[in-house]
Design a protein around this motif. Structure first.
Motif, PDB file in Angstrom:
ATOM      1  N   SER A   1       0.824  -1.195   0.000  1.00 32.83           N
ATOM      2  CA  SER A   1       0.000   0.000   0.000  1.00 32.83           C
ATOM      3  C   SER A   1       0.864   1.253   0.000  1.00 32.83           C
ATOM      4  N   VAL A   2       0.355   2.310  -0.626  1.00 29.82           N
ATOM      5  CA  VAL A   2       1.051   3.591  -0.701  1.00 29.82           C
ATOM      6  C   VAL A   2       0.427   4.555   0.306  1.00 29.82           C
ATOM      7  N   LYS A   3       1.265   5.234   1.072  1.00 34.35           N
ATOM      8  CA  LYS A   3       0.757   6.206   2.035  1.00 34.35           C
ATOM      9  C   LYS A   3       0.358   7.480   1.291  1.00 34.35           C
ATOM     10  N   ILE A   4      -0.894   7.877   1.455  1.00 28.75           N
ATOM     11  CA  ILE A   4      -1.413   9.068   0.780  1.00 28.75           C
ATOM     12  C   ILE A   4      -1.111  10.301   1.627  1.00 28.75           C
ATOM     13  N   PRO A   5      -0.463  11.327   1.062  1.00 29.93           N
ATOM     14  CA  PRO A   5      -0.148  12.551   1.829  1.00 29.93           C
ATOM     15  C   PRO A   5      -1.406  13.268   2.306  1.00 29.93           C
ATOM     16  N   ASN A   6      -1.249  14.068   3.342  1.00 31.35           N
ATOM     17  CA  ASN A   6      -2.382  14.828   3.874  1.00 31.35           C
ATOM     18  C   ASN A   6      -2.913  15.848   2.866  1.00 31.35           C
ATOM     19  N   SER A   7      -2.076  16.231   1.911  1.00 30.32           N
ATOM     20  CA  SER A   7      -2.493  17.223   0.916  1.00 30.32           C
ATOM     21  C   SER A   7      -3.361  16.627  -0.186  1.00 30.32           C
ATOM     22  N   VAL A   8      -3.549  15.308  -0.162  1.00 35.82           N
ATOM     23  CA  VAL A   8      -4.343  14.622  -1.184  1.00 35.82           C
ATOM     24  C   VAL A   8      -5.684  14.216  -0.578  1.00 35.82           C
ATOM     25  N   LEU A   9      -6.779  14.606  -1.234  1.00 36.47           N
ATOM     26  CA  LEU A   9      -8.117  14.301  -0.744  1.00 36.47           C
ATOM     27  C   LEU A   9      -8.885  13.430  -1.731  1.00 36.47           C
ATOM     28  N   ASN A  10      -9.710  12.564  -1.194  1.00 33.88           N
ATOM     29  CA  ASN A  10     -10.583  11.714  -1.991  1.00 33.88           C
ATOM     30  C   ASN A  10     -11.845  12.498  -2.346  1.00 33.88           C
ATOM     31  N   ILE A  11     -12.156  12.614  -3.638  1.00 35.29           N
ATOM     32  CA  ILE A  11     -13.326  13.375  -4.077  1.00 35.29           C
ATOM     33  C   ILE A  11     -14.395  12.475  -4.699  1.00 35.29           C
ATOM     34  N   SER A  12     -14.331  11.167  -4.423  1.00 37.78           N
ATOM     35  CA  SER A  12     -15.272  10.238  -5.055  1.00 37.78           C
ATOM     36  C   SER A  12     -16.726  10.588  -4.737  1.00 37.78           C
ATOM     37  N   LYS A  13     -16.993  11.116  -3.527  1.00 41.17           N
ATOM     38  CA  LYS A  13     -18.357  11.487  -3.153  1.00 41.17           C
ATOM     39  C   LYS A  13     -18.703  12.911  -3.577  1.00 41.17           C
ATOM     40  N   ASP A  14     -17.700  13.698  -3.954  1.00 38.76           N
ATOM     41  CA  ASP A  14     -17.917  15.100  -4.302  1.00 38.76           C
ATOM     42  C   ASP A  14     -17.862  15.352  -5.804  1.00 38.76           C
ATOM     43  N   ASN A  15     -17.254  14.430  -6.525  1.00 37.69           N
ATOM     44  CA  ASN A  15     -17.049  14.621  -7.955  1.00 37.69           C
ATOM     45  C   ASN A  15     -18.400  14.674  -8.679  1.00 37.69           C
ATOM     46  N   THR A  16     -18.631  15.742  -9.426  1.00 39.93           N
ATOM     47  CA  THR A  16     -19.888  15.883 -10.166  1.00 39.93           C
ATOM     48  C   THR A  16     -19.918  15.007 -11.413  1.00 39.93           C
ATOM     49  N   TYR A  17     -18.774  14.433 -11.776  1.00 38.21           N
ATOM     50  CA  TYR A  17     -18.720  13.498 -12.901  1.00 38.21           C
ATOM     51  C   TYR A  17     -18.511  12.094 -12.330  1.00 38.21           C
ATOM     52  N   PRO A  18     -19.487  11.194 -12.479  1.00 35.80           N
ATOM     53  CA  PRO A  18     -19.349   9.836 -11.918  1.00 35.80           C
ATOM     54  C   PRO A  18     -18.419   8.969 -12.762  1.00 35.80           C
ATOM     55  N   ASN A  19     -17.195   8.780 -12.301  1.00 36.14           N
ATOM     56  CA  ASN A  19     -16.255   7.924 -13.032  1.00 36.14           C
ATOM     57  C   ASN A  19     -16.631   6.458 -12.862  1.00 36.14           C
ATOM     58  N   PRO A  20     -16.600   5.692 -13.955  1.00 35.56           N
ATOM     59  CA  PRO A  20     -16.864   4.250 -13.825  1.00 35.56           C
ATOM     60  C   PRO A  20     -15.726   3.571 -13.091  1.00 35.56           C
ATOM     61  N   THR A  21     -16.062   2.606 -12.254  1.00 38.66           N
ATOM     62  CA  THR A  21     -15.041   1.869 -11.505  1.00 38.66           C
ATOM     63  C   THR A  21     -14.276   0.951 -12.442  1.00 38.66           C
ATOM     64  N   GLN A  22     -12.955   1.021 -12.353  1.00 33.62           N
ATOM     65  CA  GLN A  22     -12.108   0.155 -13.174  1.00 33.62           C
ATOM     66  C   GLN A  22     -11.869  -1.150 -12.429  1.00 33.62           C
ATOM     67  N   ASP A  23     -12.755  -2.117 -12.674  1.00 32.53           N
ATOM     68  CA  ASP A  23     -12.671  -3.394 -11.972  1.00 32.53           C
ATOM     69  C   ASP A  23     -11.964  -4.400 -12.872  1.00 32.53           C
ATOM     70  N   LEU A  24     -10.697  -4.660 -12.572  1.00 29.85           N
ATOM     71  CA  LEU A  24      -9.915  -5.605 -13.368  1.00 29.85           C
ATOM     72  C   LEU A  24      -9.377  -6.708 -12.461  1.00 29.85           C
ATOM     73  N   PRO A  25     -10.265  -7.564 -11.953  1.00 30.79           N
ATOM     74  CA  PRO A  25      -9.785  -8.641 -11.089  1.00 30.79           C
ATOM     75  C   PRO A  25      -9.004  -9.672 -11.893  1.00 30.79           C
ATOM     76  N   TYR A  26      -8.137 -10.403 -11.198  1.00 27.91           N
ATOM     77  CA  TYR A  26      -7.398 -11.473 -11.865  1.00 27.91           C
ATOM     78  C   TYR A  26      -8.378 -12.543 -12.315  1.00 27.91           C
ATOM     79  N   LEU A  27      -8.339 -12.879 -13.597  1.00 28.92           N
ATOM     80  CA  LEU A  27      -9.276 -13.849 -14.159  1.00 28.92           C
ATOM     81  C   LEU A  27      -8.873 -15.256 -13.729  1.00 28.92           C
ATOM     82  N   GLN A  28      -9.792 -15.949 -13.075  1.00 27.87           N
ATOM     83  CA  GLN A  28      -9.511 -17.290 -12.579  1.00 27.87           C
ATOM     84  C   GLN A  28      -9.569 -18.295 -13.727  1.00 27.87           C
TER      85      GLN A  28
END
Length: 272
Positions: free
Chosen positions: A37-64
């Motif tokens: 895991s990468v430590k996210i700096p305090n200056s970086v904020l998550n805007i997933s709930k605030d973003n007015t453009y809904p980005n599609p989730t990039q779900d690329l699981p390992y194919l069994q």
């Protein structure tokens, strides 16, 4: 009676050993996850709930792989991780024939990028500037406040750093490996919508100008892709994969981090 006691003791030892092994495996998995895991700096904020453009989730699981696909993959001398090639093998059906003695066939499945080996994964938290908010308080006598508000819709795109065959397959493998190493939501194309904002406030002192810069972060992935010509070989009821003409190529990529914004606040005496 003695044989029964031996069997019971053996079973108990097996259960105990299995429990310890599972516990050790869980600790090892947790350790790998923590290290990746990468430590996210305090200056970086998550805007997933605030973003007015809904980005599609990039779900690329390992194919069994299916049972047959796994059997075929185990016969290859070269590691195969390409999800699209594994999907093709999953859709393959080969029936055993009782009178297949002497039967031979070699089926060319094409040239594929087989696997990606990551050598370096790093994050540029200021990959691309996406917005500037400012406040001019040079004539003020009390502090003013400034906060982030996206002034225009911004598209942030990543990509490979060099031309390469089967680029889409390569991008999928690189993003999968980078996601595993960073535990971050990645996408080669992400959008920050107009009007997106955060309530975090920055103060602008009197006789000063305040500039709040917003940046889209991205992961820089570097490694090596292995290519090869893939053949499905049938000999009687034996099935195997043979890879020929194996080559490797170094490659890099920039992969934006989805729905995250990095902020930089600067106070100045004059316009910048």
């Amino acid at each position: 009676m003695k044989k029964v006691m031996v069997a019971i003791v053996t079973s108990l030892l097996f259960i105990s050993f299995s429990s310890v092994t599972c516990a050790e495996q869980k600790k090892a998995d947790d350790k790998v996850k923590a290290e990746s895991s990468v430590k996210i700096p305090n200056s970086v904020l998550n805007i997933s709930k605030d973003n007015t453009y809904p980005n599609p989730t990039q779900d690329l699981p390992y194919l069994q792989p299916s049972s047959l696909a796994q059997q075929l993959l185990d016969t290859s001398d070269v590691k195969i991780e390409n999800p699209d090639l594994i999907r093709m093998l999953n859709e393959t059906t080969i029936s055993d024939a009782p009178l297949a003695f002497g039967y031979r066939a070699t089926i060319y499945m094409g040239q594929w990028p087989l696997n990606y080996e990551s050598n370096e994964t790093s994050v540029n938290w200021e990959y691309q500037k996406i917005n500037t908010n400012y406040s001019d308080n040079r004539g003020g006598k009390s502090p003013q406040q400034i906060y982030y508000k996206q002034e225009a819709e911004k598209h942030v795109k990543g990509g490979l750093t060099a031309k390469i065959s089967n680029s889409e397959d390569v991008k999928k493998m690189m993003m999968l490996k980078s996601m595993q190493k960073t535990n971050l939501p990645l996408s080669f194309h992400t959008v920050i919508g107009y009007g997106t904002k955060k309530d975090q406030v920055y103060n602008v002192a009197p006789k000063k100008m305040g500039y709040l810069y917003a940046y889209a972060p991205a992961v820089n992935e570097k490694g090596k892709v292995t290519f090869g010509e893939v053949y499905l070989v049938l000999k009687g009821n034996k099935k195997s994969i043979v890879v020929k003409n194996v080559t490797s190529q170094g490659i890099g990529a920039w992969i934006p981090i989805q729905d995250h914004v990095s902020f930089g606040y600067v106070v100045s005496d004059r316009p910048r």
